[in-house]
Design an enzyme around this catalytic site. Structure first.
Site, PDB file in Angstrom:
ATOM      1  CG  ASN A  10      35.830  45.606  28.251  1.00  0.00           C
ATOM      2  OD1 ASN A  10      34.960  44.735  28.266  1.00  0.00           O
ATOM      3  ND2 ASN A  10      36.232  46.207  27.139  1.00  0.00           N
ATOM      4  CD1 TRP A  11      35.705  41.494  33.597  1.00  0.00           C
ATOM      5  CD2 TRP A  11      34.224  39.816  33.841  1.00  0.00           C
ATOM      6  NE1 TRP A  11      35.599  41.217  34.939  1.00  0.00           N
ATOM      7  CE2 TRP A  11      34.702  40.199  35.117  1.00  0.00           C
ATOM      8  CE3 TRP A  11      33.289  38.784  33.753  1.00  0.00           C
ATOM      9  CZ2 TRP A  11      34.264  39.569  36.289  1.00  0.00           C
ATOM     10  CZ3 TRP A  11      32.845  38.165  34.917  1.00  0.00           C
ATOM     11  CH2 TRP A  11      33.334  38.555  36.173  1.00  0.00           C
ATOM     12  CE  LYS A  12      39.009  44.199  25.827  1.00  0.00           C
ATOM     13  NZ  LYS A  12      40.124  44.509  24.945  1.00  0.00           N
ATOM     14  CG  HIS A  95      35.870  48.558  23.586  1.00  0.00           C
ATOM     15  ND1 HIS A  95      36.631  47.875  22.663  1.00  0.00           N
ATOM     16  CD2 HIS A  95      36.613  48.630  24.719  1.00  0.00           C
ATOM     17  CE1 HIS A  95      37.784  47.541  23.236  1.00  0.00           C
ATOM     18  NE2 HIS A  95      37.805  47.983  24.472  1.00  0.00           N
ATOM     19  CD  GLU A  97      38.141  44.698  21.906  1.00  0.00           C
ATOM     20  OE1 GLU A  97      37.226  44.276  22.629  1.00  0.00           O
ATOM     21  OE2 GLU A  97      39.341  44.775  22.278  1.00  0.00           O
ATOM     22  CD  GLU A 167      39.861  51.019  26.259  1.00  0.00           C
ATOM     23  OE1 GLU A 167      40.170  50.444  27.304  1.00  0.00           O
ATOM     24  OE2 GLU A 167      39.158  50.495  25.377  1.00  0.00           O
ATOM     25  N   GLY A 173      45.328  45.007  24.168  1.00  0.00           N
ATOM     26  CA  GLY A 173      45.604  43.580  24.044  1.00  0.00           C
ATOM     27  C   GLY A 173      46.952  43.272  23.416  1.00  0.00           C
ATOM     28  CB  SER A 213      48.691  46.864  27.451  1.00  0.00           C
ATOM     29  OG  SER A 213      48.382  46.211  26.242  1.00  0.00           O
ATOM     30  N   GLY A 234      41.390  45.498  30.403  1.00  0.00           N
ATOM     31  CA  GLY A 234      40.903  44.288  29.738  1.00  0.00           C
ATOM     32  C   GLY A 234      41.483  43.043  30.375  1.00  0.00           C
ATOM     33  N   GLY A 235      42.495  42.479  29.732  1.00  0.00           N
ATOM     34  CA  GLY A 235      43.080  41.202  30.154  1.00  0.00           C
ATOM     35  C   GLY A 235      43.358  41.083  31.649  1.00  0.00           C
TER      36      GLY A 235
END
Ligand code: 13P
Length: 249
Positions: A10-12, A95, A97, A167, A173, A213, A234-235
């Site tokens: 997930n590149w966000k 998601h 967010e 999640e 994150g 994470s 993510g990251g």
């Protein structure tokens, strides 16, 4: 039944279109595998160049969101038909967010899930508890409610093809990955909830990811759990580490 793993990035809100193509070119050889489905969920504006860049590879492109109406006066939104026409196969729905910053609810998640299936898109349906909820001991109740509302009016035939991403919000994150036991416990509870709503065959077929994470170091133990069928990353999906995560075995 042996479920095929699905590992999605997930590149966000990262990567301009030209950066997206450069990252895909870099990651392409690193994520090549026959043993799992590999998905890059990218910002809407990156979708068209990303679909072009992954042609002839094992990478599928996903969107990070979509709207639940067909078309019309919904300024700024992206429709499911726009996604499928562009070559998108997956779409992240709900998601945390989006729930936190863009007021998405379990009800809008359900509408989007239904719409995604109507258009042949595979939804990656997100659920997860906050730290307060975990400390209160209501994690499983909370997740069960999210799942039950997300799957309202979804048929068993559709549900077996869905992907659920568990999640925990406190792990996103933060570098604070859930323990393997915590992640497995909730993913097993999600599968049991799907068996309750549908039947054992649907529960055995549906794929459940862990997200929060995930790193090259934590992936192998997480992905080896009985009810964890891959990850939503993510990251680490923006780095070469994603190659190691995809090839976790
Ligand atoms: P991180 O892997 O950066 O914690 O993000 C997880 C996530 O939100 C994936 O959807």
């Amino acid at each position: 039944m042996e479920r095929r793993k699905i590992i999605a990035g997930n590149w966000k809100m990262n990567m301009t279109p030209s950066e997206a193509v450069a990252l895909i070119e870099k990651l392409k050889p690193l994520v090549a595998t026959d043993s799992a489905d590999v998905v890059f969920c990218v910002p809407a504006i990156d979708i068209i160049p990303a679909v072009e860049a992954v042609k002839g590879t094992n990478i599928g492109i996903g969107a990070e969101n979509m709207y639940f109406e067909e078309k019309g006066a919904f300024t700024g939104e992206i429709s499911p038909a726009m996604l499928t026409d562009a070559g998108v196969k997956y779409v992240i729905i709900g998601h945390s967010e989006r729930r936190e910053y863009f007021a998405e609810t379990d009800e809008t998640v359900n509408k989007k899930v239904l719409k995604a299936f109507e258009h042949g898109l595979t939804p990656i349906i997100c659920c997860g508890e906050s730290l307060t909820q975990r400390e209160q001991g209501i994690t499983i109740d909370w997740i069960r409610q999210q799942i039950k509302i997300a799957f309202l009016n979804v048929t068993a035939g559709q549900a077996k093809d869905a992907v659920i991403a568990y999640e925990p919000i406190w792990a996103i994150g933060t570098g604070k990955v859930a323990t393997t036991e915590q992640a497995q416990e909730v993913c097993a509870a999600i599968r049991a909830c799907i068996a309750e709503i549908y039947d054992d065959a649907t529960a055995a077929a549906i794929r459940i990811q862990y997200g929060g994470s995930v790193s090259a170091a934590s992936a192998p133990e997480l992905f080896a759990q009985a009810d964890i069928d891959g990850g939503l990353v993510g990251g680490a999906s923006l780095k070469e580490d994603f190659g190691a995560i995809v090839n976790w075995q």
